[in-house]
Design a protein around this motif. Sequence first.
Motif, PDB file in Angstrom:
ATOM      1  N   VAL A   1       4.402  21.971  -7.160  1.00 43.64           N
ATOM      2  CA  VAL A   1       4.155  20.574  -7.470  1.00 43.64           C
ATOM      3  C   VAL A   1       3.617  19.871  -6.225  1.00 43.64           C
ATOM      4  N   LEU A   3       2.526  16.045  -4.681  1.00 46.79           N
ATOM      5  CA  LEU A   3       2.738  14.612  -4.858  1.00 46.79           C
ATOM      6  C   LEU A   3       1.817  13.861  -3.910  1.00 46.79           C
ATOM      7  N   CYS A  21       2.687   7.239  -7.239  1.00 40.55           N
ATOM      8  CA  CYS A  21       2.882   8.625  -6.830  1.00 40.55           C
ATOM      9  C   CYS A  21       2.338   9.500  -7.954  1.00 40.55           C
ATOM     10  N   ALA A  23       1.702  13.044  -9.530  1.00 41.55           N
ATOM     11  CA  ALA A  23       2.218  14.411  -9.490  1.00 41.55           C
ATOM     12  C   ALA A  23       1.239  15.349 -10.164  1.00 41.55           C
ATOM     13  N   THR A  27       4.406  20.177 -13.226  1.00 45.56           N
ATOM     14  CA  THR A  27       5.220  18.977 -13.460  1.00 45.56           C
ATOM     15  C   THR A  27       6.210  19.176 -14.596  1.00 45.56           C
ATOM     16  N   LEU A  30       9.842  19.559 -13.508  1.00 48.98           N
ATOM     17  CA  LEU A  30      10.521  18.515 -12.757  1.00 48.98           C
ATOM     18  C   LEU A  30      11.716  17.933 -13.508  1.00 48.98           C
ATOM     19  N   ILE A  33      11.601  12.230 -10.219  1.00 47.86           N
ATOM     20  CA  ILE A  33      10.749  11.798  -9.108  1.00 47.86           C
ATOM     21  C   ILE A  33      11.287  10.477  -8.605  1.00 47.86           C
ATOM     22  N   TRP A  52      12.714  12.575 -15.161  1.00 52.65           N
ATOM     23  CA  TRP A  52      11.428  12.888 -15.805  1.00 52.65           C
ATOM     24  C   TRP A  52      11.528  12.835 -17.326  1.00 52.65           C
ATOM     25  N   ALA A  95      10.383  14.684  -5.252  1.00 57.46           N
ATOM     26  CA  ALA A  95      10.701  15.209  -6.575  1.00 57.46           C
ATOM     27  C   ALA A  95      11.666  16.376  -6.471  1.00 57.46           C
ATOM     28  N   TYR A 109      10.273  18.653  -3.321  1.00 58.10           N
ATOM     29  CA  TYR A 109       8.877  18.375  -2.971  1.00 58.10           C
ATOM     30  C   TYR A 109       8.780  16.982  -2.363  1.00 58.10           C
ATOM     31  N   GLY A 111       5.921  14.008  -0.980  1.00 57.41           N
ATOM     32  CA  GLY A 111       4.560  13.554  -0.824  1.00 57.41           C
ATOM     33  C   GLY A 111       4.363  13.013   0.584  1.00 57.41           C
TER      34      GLY A 111
END
Length: 120
Positions: A1, A3, A21, A23, A27, A30, A33, A52, A95, A109, A111
């Motif tokens: 994944v 981000l 954000c 993704a 996904t 997930l 997030i 999610w 995430a 994960y 970003g």
Amino acid sequence: VQLQAFGGGLVQAGGSLRLSCAASGRTFSLYSIGWFRQAPGKERTFVAVIVWSGGSTYYADSVKGRFTISRDNAVVYLQMDSLKPDDTAVYYCAASNRAAVVQTGWVDYWGQGTLVTVSS
């Protein structure tokens, strides 16, 4: 994944900003997030998270009533209203496949960060 975060900037106290954000990748795996923030010289702390599937949301006490997290397909938004100078920080989306990311230890994960500066 993967981000990718967008939307930081400079705003006056009392103003608003919206962070995004996006993704991509697996996904479907997930669980949640969310957003964390890190002010200069301080630890990275939890801000908000959305599950999610189902859309349950959780917020740090410091942002309740001012920030709203939402999701539209693979993009998660953080609407920030009534901003204060104390909200100045680098904001990171994060995430997890396992849990609602309310602690950095549960993040699978990250970003890249986006800087939010609130002037007084």
